[in-house]
Design a protein around this motif. Structure first.
Motif, short mmCIF file in Angstrom:
data_model
loop_
_atom_site.label_atom_id
_atom_site.label_comp_id
_atom_site.label_asym_id
_atom_site.label_seq_id
_atom_site.Cartn_x
_atom_site.Cartn_y
_atom_site.Cartn_z
N GLU A 178 5.00 7.15 -3.80
CA GLU A 178 4.59 6.12 -2.48
C GLU A 178 2.98 5.69 -2.64
N VAL A 179 3.01 4.83 -3.43
CA VAL A 179 1.60 4.41 -3.81
C VAL A 179 1.61 2.96 -3.65
N TYR A 180 0.73 2.18 -2.62
CA TYR A 180 1.13 0.81 -2.35
C TYR A 180 -0.32 -0.10 -2.39
N ALA A 181 -0.19 -1.29 -2.77
CA ALA A 181 -1.09 -2.01 -3.07
C ALA A 181 -2.08 -2.34 -1.80
N GLU A 182 -3.21 -3.24 -1.77
CA GLU A 182 -3.94 -3.22 -0.90
C GLU A 182 -3.50 -3.75 0.57
N ASP A 183 -2.46 -4.44 0.28
CA ASP A 183 -1.77 -4.97 1.66
C ASP A 183 -1.13 -4.02 2.33
N GLY A 184 -0.96 -2.70 1.91
CA GLY A 184 -0.21 -1.37 2.42
C GLY A 184 1.19 -1.63 2.64
N SER A 185 1.89 -2.46 1.93
CA SER A 185 3.36 -2.52 2.10
C SER A 185 4.02 -2.74 0.53
N THR A 186 3.38 -3.36 -0.27
CA THR A 186 3.64 -3.55 -1.77
C THR A 186 3.69 -2.59 -2.65
N LEU A 187 4.66 -1.62 -3.05
CA LEU A 187 4.63 -0.58 -4.02
C LEU A 187 3.91 -1.13 -5.25
N LEU A 188 3.07 -0.24 -5.79
CA LEU A 188 2.12 -0.64 -7.00
C LEU A 188 3.19 -0.34 -8.32
N ALA A 189 3.24 -1.36 -9.18
CA ALA A 189 3.88 -1.03 -10.54
C ALA A 189 3.02 -0.45 -11.47
N ARG A 190 3.64 0.41 -12.34
CA ARG A 190 3.15 1.41 -13.18
C ARG A 190 1.94 1.00 -13.50
#
Length: 324
Positions: A121-133
């Protein structure tokens, strides 16, 4: 000798006693009873017992020293009030402090395998896009990338999701000389001259990784806050029972108002923000906590527009106890 080493490692000084009694009962005593206590036979019978006990004691002493240093390192690791994790070259989690464990539970509610690059459950700076590995901070760090202010969000529930700012540094088993060498490319690119004055060897009781982090942080700041054509002088000396590390720069300096808050977590000076100098305001806070955990202190002198001097004073001998 292998049983003696095993007893020294796992039995400590009690193991030395057991080893001595065993050799005396099963080797020395039968030889003396059978062949007599003549000079040559006495030496052949007693010498192995002395050597075995000596090996056991040496092993016990080395093991106690290692365990003590590990306890001290662990105490220092948990002193800082930000999350810290140490990765191996292969990306395995080697150590983490309690604060980082809290973040792990939030980011990986279904469990974490102890390997860098897991998504969870790790998201990008926008708070909604899941980070790719390949975009996760730990994967980037495992790839030997150094960075500051990688902003992410962690947590499954949007209502309780936490924002984090992540930085990564390569840990060097090094001294001040290696830290200066590591900072040289950045200094050269910035047009800043680095100069080091230090003894070839300065033995002291400390965690080399943590003190390397102190030197790296101070040097990184000195270079970042110096203008092209500036100079950074690094000096390592002994003053009585203490070692002193001094990092002096000809940079933009720090105002008296900012100096009072300089070691506060996430604090950034007004000039740093105006000039868009990269950073998140954690380096000096972590540096201060590491220094104090070693029983030392850090001081700063600065003149706005003329430069700054940071001095770290550390005991050469073991402090009474880590300051938690």
């Amino acid at each position: 000798m292998l049983p003696a080493l095993w007893l020294g490692r796992f039995g400590a000084l009690r193991g030395a006693v057991i080893c001595g009694l065993a050799v005396a009962l099963f080797q020395a005593l039968p030889g003396l009873l059978y062949l007599g206590a003549s000079g040559a036979n006495l030496s052949r019978s007693v010498l192995p017992a002395i050597v075995a006990v000596g090996v056991t004691v040496a092993g016990a002493s080395a093991q106690q020293t290692i365990q003590h240093q590990q306890r001290m390192s662990s105490a220092i690791f948990d002193t800082v009030d930000v999350g810290l994790v140490l990765l191996s070259r292969a990306g395995a989690y080697q150590s983490m402090n309690r604060r980082h464990e809290d973040f792990i539970r939030l980011a990986y509610p279904d469990g974490h395998g102890g390997i860098a690059g897991q998504t969870g459950e790790v998201y990008a700076e926008d708070g909604s896009t899941l980070l790719a590995r390949e975009l996760t901070p730990t994967f980037r760090a495992m790839s030997e990338e150094e960075f500051d202010d990688c902003r992410i969000w962690v947590g499954r529930d949007p209502r309780t999701r936490r924002a984090l700012s992540v930085s990564a540094r390569i840990v060097r088993e090094s001294g001040v000389c290696d830290s200066v060498e590591a900072a040289s490319p950045a200094a050269e690119a910035a047009g800043v001259t680095l100069h080091l004055l230090a003894p070839a060897v300065l033995p002291m009781y400390a965690d080399p990784r943590r003190l390397g982090q102190v030197a790296d942080n101070l040097l990184s700041n000195a270079v970042k806050y110096s203008q092209r054509g500036g100079r950074v002088d690094v000096t390592l000396t002994v003053d009585g029972d203490r070692a002193q590390l001094e990092v002096r720069d000809t940079g933009i300096g720090i105002s008296s108002a900012d100096r009072d808050r300089l070691f506060t977590r996430f604090f950034r000076s007004r000039l740093a923000e105006e000039r868009s100098i990269p950073g998140v305001g954690l380096g000096l806070n972590i540096t201060k906590q590491i220094v104090e955990a070693h029983g030392g202190r850090i001081e700063v002198e600065s003149v706005l527009g003329a430069g700054s001097v940071f001095r770290v004073r550390l005991p050469l001998e073991e402090p009474l106890a880590p300051q938690l």
